[in-house]
Scaffold this active site. Sequence first.
Site, PDB file in Angstrom:
ATOM      1  N   GLU A  24       0.868  -1.172   0.000  1.00 29.49           N
ATOM      2  CA  GLU A  24       0.000   0.000   0.000  1.00 29.49           C
ATOM      3  C   GLU A  24       0.909   1.228   0.000  1.00 29.49           C
ATOM      4  OE1 GLU A  24      -3.804   1.801   2.509  1.00 29.49           O
ATOM      5  OE2 GLU A  24      -2.522   0.268   3.413  1.00 29.49           O
TER       6      GLU A  24
ATOM      7  N   ASP B 231      -4.950   9.348   9.285  1.00 28.33           N
ATOM      8  CA  ASP B 231      -3.601   8.958   9.681  1.00 28.33           C
ATOM      9  C   ASP B 231      -3.234   9.478  11.057  1.00 28.33           C
ATOM     10  OD1 ASP B 231      -3.127   7.652   7.272  1.00 28.33           O
ATOM     11  OD2 ASP B 231      -2.562   9.523   6.286  1.00 28.33           O
TER      12      ASP B 231
ATOM     13  N   TYR C 123     -10.993  -3.653   3.205  1.00 23.22           N
ATOM     14  CA  TYR C 123     -10.033  -3.179   4.197  1.00 23.22           C
ATOM     15  C   TYR C 123     -10.782  -3.010   5.521  1.00 23.22           C
ATOM     16  CZ  TYR C 123      -5.984  -0.302   5.709  1.00 23.22           C
ATOM     17  OH  TYR C 123      -4.870   0.205   6.332  1.00 23.22           O
TER      18      TYR C 123
END
Length: 271
Positions: free
Chosen positions: A53, A64, A178
Amino acid sequence: MLSAPTPIQQRFNDLRAGGRCALMPFLMAGDPDLATTAATLLALQGAGADLVELGIPYSDPLADGPVIQAAAGRALAAGTTPDRVLAMLAGLQGELTIPVVLFTYSNPLLNRGMEAFCQAAAQAGAAGLVVPDLPLEEAEKLSPIAAAEGLDLVLLVAPTTPPGRMARIHTASRGFTYLVSVTGVTGVRTNLEARVGSLVSQLKTQGETPVAVGFGISGAQQARQVRDWGADGAIVGSALVKAMAEAGAQHADVAAAAGRFCAELRAGLDQ
């Protein structure tokens, strides 16, 4: 007539046939520079990564945590742009043979245009896209555009996703789904939440699409836990990015550190 599997689908098919769990490292493109990223991608491939990724740095990375935010900041300061990331990736065609999933946010993608971005990504050799801040309804518009260029649009499911919407996301996701293992942003965690195992099982009852777990996996022990829960893949980001940042500024040292870390994960995951 059934269509041929995409590179991501084929990789998961091969791993399933061998009874193995996919190892998917994440790294931030351009941290500390794109030459280092290129060397690191090849080092990860050599150390047993099944897919990678690859993050495109963005100034407002909502999903993040601090480690990857800092990496994105360093990459942006070094002049990294989406076009330069794709040019670097294109330069590895013929050497890099594992599927690369680009991680980007919706603003850069929409700024360029969905069709133009997908076309450029495919021409550079990418196999898939992850766009964490793209709502399902918009993702359903992007997915056929990506598919027309041979790209899998991978969608995310969180522990807080309602069951009905989870099923819809899993059905719409291409390549793999995911599964975010924690509530919140990326980052190294000491323990994974036990409910992740039940979420993997729940998704497995809703279709054949592989399930990969990410956010919070810090080492081989947690990767094995994900495998033992029945997941098809383990995604490791912040722990790898941290190891690379601690290796210094020389790209050979950074790539070697990434390769060592990946090899440890691979050995542990295959135990």
